[in-house]
Design a protein around this motif. Structure first.
Motif, short mmCIF file in Angstrom:
data_model
loop_
_atom_site.label_atom_id
_atom_site.label_comp_id
_atom_site.label_asym_id
_atom_site.label_seq_id
_atom_site.Cartn_x
_atom_site.Cartn_y
_atom_site.Cartn_z
N VAL A 58 -8.30 5.88 -6.84
CA VAL A 58 -7.50 6.68 -7.87
C VAL A 58 -6.13 5.92 -7.24
CG1 VAL A 58 -6.58 8.67 -8.56
CG2 VAL A 58 -9.15 8.31 -8.16
N GLY A 59 -5.17 5.81 -8.25
CA GLY A 59 -4.03 5.50 -7.64
C GLY A 59 -2.81 5.32 -9.01
N MET B 31 -1.00 1.80 -6.52
CA MET B 31 -0.52 2.43 -5.39
C MET B 31 -0.85 3.64 -5.10
SD MET B 31 3.44 2.67 -4.34
CE MET B 31 3.62 4.35 -5.14
N ALA B 32 -0.99 4.00 -3.70
CA ALA B 32 -1.32 5.65 -3.32
C ALA B 32 -0.58 5.75 -2.17
CB ALA B 32 -2.88 5.81 -3.14
N ILE B 33 0.08 6.95 -2.04
CA ILE B 33 0.78 7.33 -0.76
C ILE B 33 -0.21 7.91 0.08
CG2 ILE B 33 2.67 8.24 0.28
CD1 ILE B 33 4.27 7.87 -2.30
N GLU B 34 -0.74 7.48 1.33
CA GLU B 34 -1.71 8.28 1.94
C GLU B 34 -1.35 8.23 3.35
OE1 GLU B 34 -4.96 5.50 1.03
OE2 GLU B 34 -5.14 6.35 -0.75
N LYS B 35 -1.10 9.35 3.94
CA LYS B 35 -0.76 9.59 5.38
C LYS B 35 0.65 9.08 5.51
CE LYS B 35 -5.59 9.65 6.73
NZ LYS B 35 -6.64 8.91 7.42
N GLY B 36 1.56 9.14 4.47
CA GLY B 36 3.02 8.71 4.71
C GLY B 36 2.98 7.22 4.44
N VAL B 37 2.20 6.51 4.19
CA VAL B 37 2.44 5.04 3.91
C VAL B 37 1.98 4.67 2.63
CG1 VAL B 37 1.15 2.79 4.83
CG2 VAL B 37 1.56 4.72 6.41
N ASP B 38 2.49 3.56 2.02
CA ASP B 38 2.30 3.16 0.42
C ASP B 38 1.12 2.26 0.65
OD1 ASP B 38 4.19 4.66 -0.28
OD2 ASP B 38 5.65 2.93 -0.57
N ALA B 39 0.13 2.27 0.00
CA ALA B 39 -0.97 1.42 0.12
C ALA B 39 -1.21 1.06 -1.29
CB ALA B 39 -2.10 2.08 0.57
N THR B 40 -1.38 -0.62 -1.47
CA THR B 40 -1.44 -0.96 -2.81
C THR B 40 -2.71 -1.85 -2.87
OG1 THR B 40 -0.30 -2.99 -2.21
CG2 THR B 40 0.73 -0.94 -3.10
N GLY C 160 12.84 6.27 -11.21
CA GLY C 160 12.73 7.30 -12.20
C GLY C 160 11.66 7.59 -13.20
N THR C 161 10.43 6.65 -12.82
CA THR C 161 9.35 7.08 -13.56
C THR C 161 8.01 6.98 -12.61
OG1 THR C 161 10.33 5.56 -15.37
CG2 THR C 161 8.15 5.72 -15.58
N THR C 162 7.06 7.90 -12.88
CA THR C 162 5.91 7.84 -12.40
C THR C 162 4.85 7.13 -13.32
OG1 THR C 162 6.35 10.05 -11.26
CG2 THR C 162 4.18 9.46 -11.36
N GLY C 163 4.16 6.24 -12.64
CA GLY C 163 3.17 5.54 -13.55
C GLY C 163 1.89 6.31 -13.97
N THR C 164 1.21 6.09 -14.83
CA THR C 164 0.07 6.43 -15.13
C THR C 164 -0.78 6.46 -14.03
OG1 THR C 164 0.21 5.47 -17.36
CG2 THR C 164 -1.89 5.96 -16.81
N LYS C 165 -1.73 7.49 -13.53
CA LYS C 165 -2.65 7.65 -12.64
C LYS C 165 -3.92 7.25 -13.19
CE LYS C 165 -3.69 10.60 -8.91
NZ LYS C 165 -3.31 11.96 -8.04
#
Length: 190
Positions: free
Chosen positions: A66-67, A88-97, A117-122
């Motif tokens: 999920v990202g 992309m997901a922010i997991e434990k303070g790190v950006d993972a893609t 300025g935009t949050t993408g579709t999850k």
């Protein structure tokens, strides 16, 4: 004496059956998906960060991540039937893609791509993970089988804050005063 052993064994088995499994509470990489359909095979949810640090165990395995969709949709090939996206997901303070290869129909479910300025579709993506993909020149990717929208994207309007201009206005005013003092002192020395 025999009935005491039976009662003790029954008490121990009941305590084991109803005790919380606190030893497994911190294992974030192997969460069971409660929304999984009964006709599908048993799949563990995998974090995108775990795929970024993947070893040979994950290669050619069915995973579910999920990202947030970030960047752009890139057409693959001249026919345009497939697309590349980045989750992309922010997991434990790190950006993972992770790069995801999907059909154009699956990519059409995405309403917003993440950027400033935009949050993408999850999205929730289930597919086959390739550590070194033979179809795509050794790229580490995820070939999507099922794509589900978890949450639609959002636009974040920047609010105008007049207070943010106060320090700049004060600095300009101080600079003008100092310029005036410098000019006055220079003219006075002539």
């Amino acid at each position: 004496m025999g009935w005491m052993l039976i009662a003790l064994a029954l008490a121990v088995s009941l305590a084991a059956a109803f005790s919380p499994l606190s030893a497994f509470a911190d294992d974030d990489e192997n969460l069971v998906n409660p929304q999984q359909r009964p006709d599908s095979s048993f799949i563990y949810d995998t974090s995108i960060a775990a795929l970024g640090e993947a070893d040979a165990y994950y290669d050619n395995q069915t995973v579910q991540v999920v990202g947030e969709v970030v960047g752009d949709s890139i057409r693959e090939g001249v026919d345009g039937r497939h697309r590349w996206i980045t989750l992309m997901a922010i997991e434990k303070g790190v950006d993972a893609t992770v790069s995801v290869y999907m059909t154009a129909e699956q990519a059409a479910k995405i309403d917003t791509y993440g950027k400033y300025g935009t949050t993408g579709t999850k999205l929730q993506v289930r597919g086959t993970f390739h550590l070194v993909c033979s179809e795509h020149e050794g790229l580490t990717d995820l070939h999507a089988d099922i794509v589900t929208v978890v949450e639609k994207g959002k636009l974040h309007e920047d609010a105008f804050d007049a207070g943010a201009f106060v320090p700049g206005a004060v600095a300009v005013a101080v600079g003008l005063v100092l310029l005036g003092v410098f000019y006055y002192l220079r003219e006075r020395q002539r």
